[in-house]
Design a protein around this motif. Structure first.
Motif, PDB file in Angstrom:
ATOM      1  N   PRO A 135       1.424   6.076  10.834  1.00  0.00           N
ATOM      2  CA  PRO A 135       1.280   6.204  12.124  1.00  0.00           C
ATOM      3  C   PRO A 135       0.557   4.990  12.388  1.00  0.00           C
ATOM      4  N   ASP A 136      -0.205   4.086  11.253  1.00  0.00           N
ATOM      5  CA  ASP A 136      -0.238   2.765  11.673  1.00  0.00           C
ATOM      6  C   ASP A 136       0.848   1.747  12.338  1.00  0.00           C
ATOM      7  N   LEU A 137       1.951   2.100  12.042  1.00  0.00           N
ATOM      8  CA  LEU A 137       2.750   1.331  12.062  1.00  0.00           C
ATOM      9  C   LEU A 137       3.131   1.425  14.107  1.00  0.00           C
ATOM     10  N   MET A 138       2.914   2.703  14.004  1.00  0.00           N
ATOM     11  CA  MET A 138       3.468   3.598  15.650  1.00  0.00           C
ATOM     12  C   MET A 138       2.408   3.191  16.792  1.00  0.00           C
ATOM     13  N   LYS A 139       0.791   2.922  16.014  1.00  0.00           N
ATOM     14  CA  LYS A 139      -0.191   2.337  17.030  1.00  0.00           C
ATOM     15  C   LYS A 139       0.335   0.656  17.043  1.00  0.00           C
ATOM     16  N   ILE A 140       0.831   0.270  16.652  1.00  0.00           N
ATOM     17  CA  ILE A 140       1.282  -1.585  16.449  1.00  0.00           C
ATOM     18  C   ILE A 140       2.426  -1.268  17.425  1.00  0.00           C
TER      19      ILE A 140
ATOM     20  N   SER B  85       0.952  -1.634  -0.332  1.00  0.00           N
ATOM     21  CA  SER B  85       0.011  -0.151   0.045  1.00  0.00           C
ATOM     22  C   SER B  85       0.671   1.844  -0.184  1.00  0.00           C
ATOM     23  N   ASN B  86       1.741   1.583   0.770  1.00  0.00           N
ATOM     24  CA  ASN B  86       2.932   2.889   0.612  1.00  0.00           C
ATOM     25  C   ASN B  86       4.155   1.981   0.615  1.00  0.00           C
ATOM     26  N   PRO B  87       4.699   1.716  -0.638  1.00  0.00           N
ATOM     27  CA  PRO B  87       5.894   1.141  -0.580  1.00  0.00           C
ATOM     28  C   PRO B  87       7.499   2.081  -0.069  1.00  0.00           C
ATOM     29  N   ALA B  88       7.221   3.883   0.232  1.00  0.00           N
ATOM     30  CA  ALA B  88       7.566   3.731   1.193  1.00  0.00           C
ATOM     31  C   ALA B  88       7.723   3.213   2.743  1.00  0.00           C
ATOM     32  N   VAL B  89       6.887   3.030   3.012  1.00  0.00           N
ATOM     33  CA  VAL B  89       6.851   2.235   4.390  1.00  0.00           C
ATOM     34  C   VAL B  89       8.554   1.030   4.268  1.00  0.00           C
ATOM     35  N   ALA B  90       8.928   0.731   2.371  1.00  0.00           N
ATOM     36  CA  ALA B  90      10.335   0.171   3.467  1.00  0.00           C
ATOM     37  C   ALA B  90      11.118   0.505   4.249  1.00  0.00           C
ATOM     38  N   SER B  91      11.151   1.936   3.879  1.00  0.00           N
ATOM     39  CA  SER B  91      12.518   2.612   5.062  1.00  0.00           C
ATOM     40  C   SER B  91      12.442   2.058   5.725  1.00  0.00           C
ATOM     41  N   VAL B  92      11.771   1.806   6.555  1.00  0.00           N
ATOM     42  CA  VAL B  92      11.358   1.334   8.064  1.00  0.00           C
ATOM     43  C   VAL B  92      10.717  -0.482   8.111  1.00  0.00           C
ATOM     44  N   ILE B  93      10.446  -0.978   7.327  1.00  0.00           N
ATOM     45  CA  ILE B  93       9.801  -2.568   8.054  1.00  0.00           C
ATOM     46  C   ILE B  93      10.932  -2.796   6.664  1.00  0.00           C
ATOM     47  N   LYS B  94      12.089  -3.811   7.082  1.00  0.00           N
ATOM     48  CA  LYS B  94      13.260  -4.537   7.001  1.00  0.00           C
ATOM     49  C   LYS B  94      13.312  -5.560   7.439  1.00  0.00           C
ATOM     50  N   PRO B  95      13.684  -6.075   6.328  1.00  0.00           N
ATOM     51  CA  PRO B  95      13.975  -7.739   6.807  1.00  0.00           C
ATOM     52  C   PRO B  95      15.023  -8.129   7.587  1.00  0.00           C
TER      53      PRO B  95
ATOM     54  N   ARG C  84       5.675   8.953  14.560  1.00  0.00           N
ATOM     55  CA  ARG C  84       4.394   9.122  14.662  1.00  0.00           C
ATOM     56  C   ARG C  84       3.187   9.806  13.057  1.00  0.00           C
ATOM     57  N   SER C  85       3.802  11.373  12.850  1.00  0.00           N
ATOM     58  CA  SER C  85       3.192  11.909  11.767  1.00  0.00           C
ATOM     59  C   SER C  85       4.177  11.247  10.581  1.00  0.00           C
ATOM     60  N   ARG C  86       5.308  10.433  10.657  1.00  0.00           N
ATOM     61  CA  ARG C  86       4.808   9.597   9.351  1.00  0.00           C
ATOM     62  C   ARG C  86       4.229   7.956   8.282  1.00  0.00           C
TER      63      ARG C  86
ATOM     64  N   PHE D 181      12.954   2.323  13.615  1.00  0.00           N
ATOM     65  CA  PHE D 181      12.728   3.675  13.228  1.00  0.00           C
ATOM     66  C   PHE D 181      14.362   4.118  13.508  1.00  0.00           C
ATOM     67  N   GLY D 182      14.861   3.364  13.186  1.00  0.00           N
ATOM     68  CA  GLY D 182      16.147   3.711  13.726  1.00  0.00           C
ATOM     69  C   GLY D 182      16.541   4.584  14.781  1.00  0.00           C
ATOM     70  N   SER D 183      17.034   6.416  14.736  1.00  0.00           N
ATOM     71  CA  SER D 183      17.727   6.797  15.823  1.00  0.00           C
ATOM     72  C   SER D 183      16.124   8.012  15.320  1.00  0.00           C
TER      73      SER D 183
END
Length: 192
Positions: free
Chosen positions: A84-89, A39-49, A80-82, A71-73
């Protein structure tokens, strides 16, 4: 050594649970990770193998089977702004346990890895591959794996990728040295 995630709720794997009512330290499903990534290819920067010692020893191709939210540092507000769904999890599944921790940093930075091995990731940043071994294993089997992945703390990672380095680490001389000076956990060899 790889990173200490400290919160299975940050991970996605085949044993994951779809959704829960309230706090859960269970991993999320791979299907949920794929849904986010599609749904959002940009999320690959924070969902990593994500790979640990078990995958390294069990799979001949040493391929990862899991993903992790990393989320790194980054600060809480930015996350939360970039995403929100992952932060909720992470807030639902990881934060409750982190707030009970004795370590202030675990409570203060609950959305980040508990211990991130920044020096490792800096050392391998220019490499395509690294050598890795499970920290505890019946076998002392080194593998050449991609450097574009998050390593669990159950792996020891070497910033080398040459065949010569692999031959040296996998040699009988090195195995004798490692078994002589290493420790054990149950009947398994512990590399350190």
């Amino acid at each position: 050594m790889g990173s200490v995630v400290l919160g299975m709720g940050m991970t996605f794997d085949e044993k994951g649970v779809a959704e829960t009512d309230g706090p859960s330290e269970e991993p999320n499903t791979i299907e949920l990770a794929e849904k986010f990534l599609q749904s959002n290819p940009a999320v690959a920067s924070v969902i990593k193998p994500y790979i640990g010692g078990e995958e390294l020893n069990r799979k001949p191709d040493c391929a990862h089977e899991r993903f992790v939210i990393d989320f790194g540092s980054l600060g809480e507000d930015e996350c939360r702004s970039r995403w929100p769904d992952l932060m909720k999890i992470v807030e639902d599944k990881v934060k409750p346990a982190r707030l009970r921790s004795n370590r202030e940093n675990y409570r203060k930075y609950w959305w980040q890895f508990a211990e991130r091995c920044n020096s490792l990731y800096e050392a391998i940043s220019g490499l395509d591959f690294v050598l890795a071994v499970a920290l505890t294993s019946k076998t002392l089997a080194f593998a050449r794996i991609t450097s574009k992945i998050v390593y669990a703390n159950s792996l020891l990672v070497f910033p080398w990728a040459s065949g010569g380095a692999l031959a040296l680490l996998q040699s009988r001389v090195h195995e004798i040295w490692a078994r002589s000076f290493g420790s054990t956990m149950k009947d398994d060899q512990r590399y350190i």
